[in-house]
Design a protein around this motif. Structure first.
Motif, PDB file in Angstrom:
ATOM      1  N   HIS A 190       0.897   7.380  -8.166  1.00 24.37           N
ATOM      2  CA  HIS A 190       0.280   7.697  -6.873  1.00 24.37           C
ATOM      3  C   HIS A 190       1.193   7.558  -5.653  1.00 24.37           C
ATOM      4  N   TYR A 191       2.283   6.835  -5.744  1.00 27.90           N
ATOM      5  CA  TYR A 191       3.076   6.525  -4.551  1.00 27.90           C
ATOM      6  C   TYR A 191       4.200   7.524  -4.323  1.00 27.90           C
ATOM      7  N   TYR A 219      -1.918   3.929  10.212  1.00 35.24           N
ATOM      8  CA  TYR A 219      -1.336   4.078   8.880  1.00 35.24           C
ATOM      9  C   TYR A 219      -0.706   2.782   8.372  1.00 35.24           C
ATOM     10  N   GLY A 258       0.795  -1.221   0.000  1.00 32.44           N
ATOM     11  CA  GLY A 258       0.000   0.000   0.000  1.00 32.44           C
ATOM     12  C   GLY A 258       0.829   1.274   0.000  1.00 32.44           C
ATOM     13  N   PRO A 259       0.207   2.401  -0.355  1.00 30.05           N
ATOM     14  CA  PRO A 259       0.915   3.689  -0.453  1.00 30.05           C
ATOM     15  C   PRO A 259       1.458   4.205   0.875  1.00 30.05           C
ATOM     16  N   THR A 260       0.996   3.657   2.005  1.00 30.42           N
ATOM     17  CA  THR A 260       1.464   4.147   3.307  1.00 30.42           C
ATOM     18  C   THR A 260       2.456   3.191   3.961  1.00 30.42           C
ATOM     19  N   THR A 290      -3.736   8.735  -0.864  1.00 31.35           N
ATOM     20  CA  THR A 290      -3.953   7.294  -0.739  1.00 31.35           C
ATOM     21  C   THR A 290      -5.364   6.899  -1.144  1.00 31.35           C
TER      22      THR A 290
END
Length: 449
Positions: free
Chosen positions: A409-410, A105, A17-19, A428
């Motif tokens: 997006h990342y 997160y 995931g992005p986080t 996100t």
């Protein structure tokens, strides 16, 4: 075997995931604790995972994609007393409880070996594929996952005549369930009946069972037994084995850090199970196929700490089209001389494992998860595979599309200060909205409703 009855093991890898960040939240996971507060690279982590997925696909294996969860879990923060708009919630949590903010997160859902326990139709009384999402109640950040995991699984395996989805077990330590990381299926081939081996760390009811003393046992016997009942697995096709509590106290937080199985091979360390000689005898006697191979690694060749730091046993074992078996290992195995020497010896020995492929998964490894942690194994017949959401299966086109999505997006880096930035939430959630369209997942996230 006809095409209609042909069966496959499909590995559904967690898309990081992005986080993705290093918060050191997992007590008992040595790598996670050792790298706490290091600077993470979410983009690199996701791209590394996609390279592995594509490589498996290119080798002719069936490969799927398991979407990340929406993080931060803003609803969890609200339940914990932080109110206001999303930005206000983030700002308040960052000031008042940065540890809770890091927890909410966490991108730990990337390790889909913990997502659920899966039993194929060959093993279940109703001849359907059964899924039980893990409650993961030993760690707060992971206990946030079961509802979204269930939503994702239902969107991926959405034919009710083929797939059965069970609600996760009660959210109590009594029924601590960590999913497929403590479950191995042994069989002559993926289309035949199998022996489902449930490995537990402790018991909530039986005081005669002694668990670890330093680190928690995350899987209870009671949880394993409940899952076996829910999945309607016949008595003769299931067995319950206790993990060695001493190795749990040395950082072996899941069974898949010390043992891995595939088809008719069990690859394990000699200290993997309590009273190992007896445990292996029980497995041999219970095996429902014709020929079981147990590859037992002696401590003098690879110590427990060598196994933990290299994640030798958190490698994947996969069956290739030509009948050979391959070990999919992290590059850390090459860097440990004892582990590297043992792999070389094993490949030349008389057992079905005859090739190895190494992958750079450093971003995942530093947070405590190797190749096996990243994937949920689902054995499916050709007909059942056709009932799976086809947009969640890897292809050349999907690989290109997902790489472009990650690049768009990342972020390259995440630090604690970045987690206090409300813009990260917006980025996100925007990314995941787009991903649900790429993978045809519908409204699986709470923020979409």
């Amino acid at each position: 075997m006809s095409e209609q009855t042909q069966s496959f093991e499909v590995n559904f890898d967690g898309l990081v995931g992005p986080t993705h960040n290093y918060a050191g939240l997992s007590y008992g996971n040595v790598a996670s604790l050792n790298n706490a507060e290091a600077i993470s690279n979410p983009k690199q982590a996701a791209l590394q995972g996609l390279v592995k997925m594509k490589a498996m696909h290119d080798m002719g294996l069936k490969q799927g994609i398991f979407a990340p969860h929406a993080r931060p879990d803003i609803n969890a923060l609200r339940r914990l007393g932080f109110n206001g708009t999303d930005s206000q919630v983030i700002n308040k949590a960052a000031k008042e409880s940065p540890v809770l903010l890091r927890t909410c997160y966490s991108a730990s859902a990337m390790w889909t070996a913990n997502a659920a326990t899966v039993s194929p139709s060959q093993d279940t009384a109703d001849k359907k594929v059964h899924f039980t999402s893990a409650n993961l109640n030993n760690k707060f950040h992971r206990s946030l996952e079961p509802v979204t995991t269930s939503n994702l699984l239902k969107a991926m395996f959405n034919d009710e005549n083929t797939f059965v989805h069970h609600t996760h077990l009660p959210d109590q330590p009594f029924f601590g369930d960590e999913g497929a990381a403590n479950h191995t299926r042994l069989c002559d081939d993926h289309g035949s009946k199998g022996l489902e081996v449930f490995v537990y760390g402790a018991s909530s009811l039986n005081t005669q069972i002694t668990g670890p003393t330093k680190y928690p046992a995350r899987q209870t016997l009671e949880a394993s037994e409940a899952v076996a009942r829910l999945h309607q697995i016949p008595q003769e096709q299931r067995i319950f084995i206790q993990q060695n509590p001493d190795v749990i106290d040395q950082g072996v937080f899941h069974n898949d850090v010390i043992a891995v199985g595939n088809a008719n091979v069990l690859f394990c360390h000699e200290q993997a199970f309590l009273n190992q000689a007896d445990a292996l005898t029980r497995i041999r006697q219970a095996y429902v196929g014709e020929k079981l191979h147990i590859v037992e690694v002696p401590t003098h060749a690879v110590g427990v700490q060598d196994a933990v730091t290299s994640y030798l046993f958190n490698s994947q074992l996969v069956s290739l089209a030509d009948g050979s078996m391959m070990l999919v290992a992290p590059e850390e195995c090459i860097k440990n001389s004892k582990v590297a020497n043992y792999i070389e010896f094993m490949l030349s020995a008389n057992n079905p494992i005859n090739t190895v492929k190494f992958f750079d998964l450093r971003q995942s490894m530093q947070n405590g998860g190797g190749p096996a942690c990243l994937r949920l194994r689902v054995a499916l017949t050709q007909n059942e595979l056709g009932k799976v959401n086809q947009d969640t299966l890897m292809s050349d086109e999907k690989f290109v599309l997902l790489n472009a999505w990650v690049e768009k997006h990342y972020r390259d880096q995440l630090t604690d200060s970045d987690l206090a930035d409300p813009q990260l939430l917006t980025e996100t959630y925007t990314a995941l909205d787009e991903l649900t369209q790429i993978l045809s997942l519908g409204s699986v996230y709470e923020f979409q409703r």
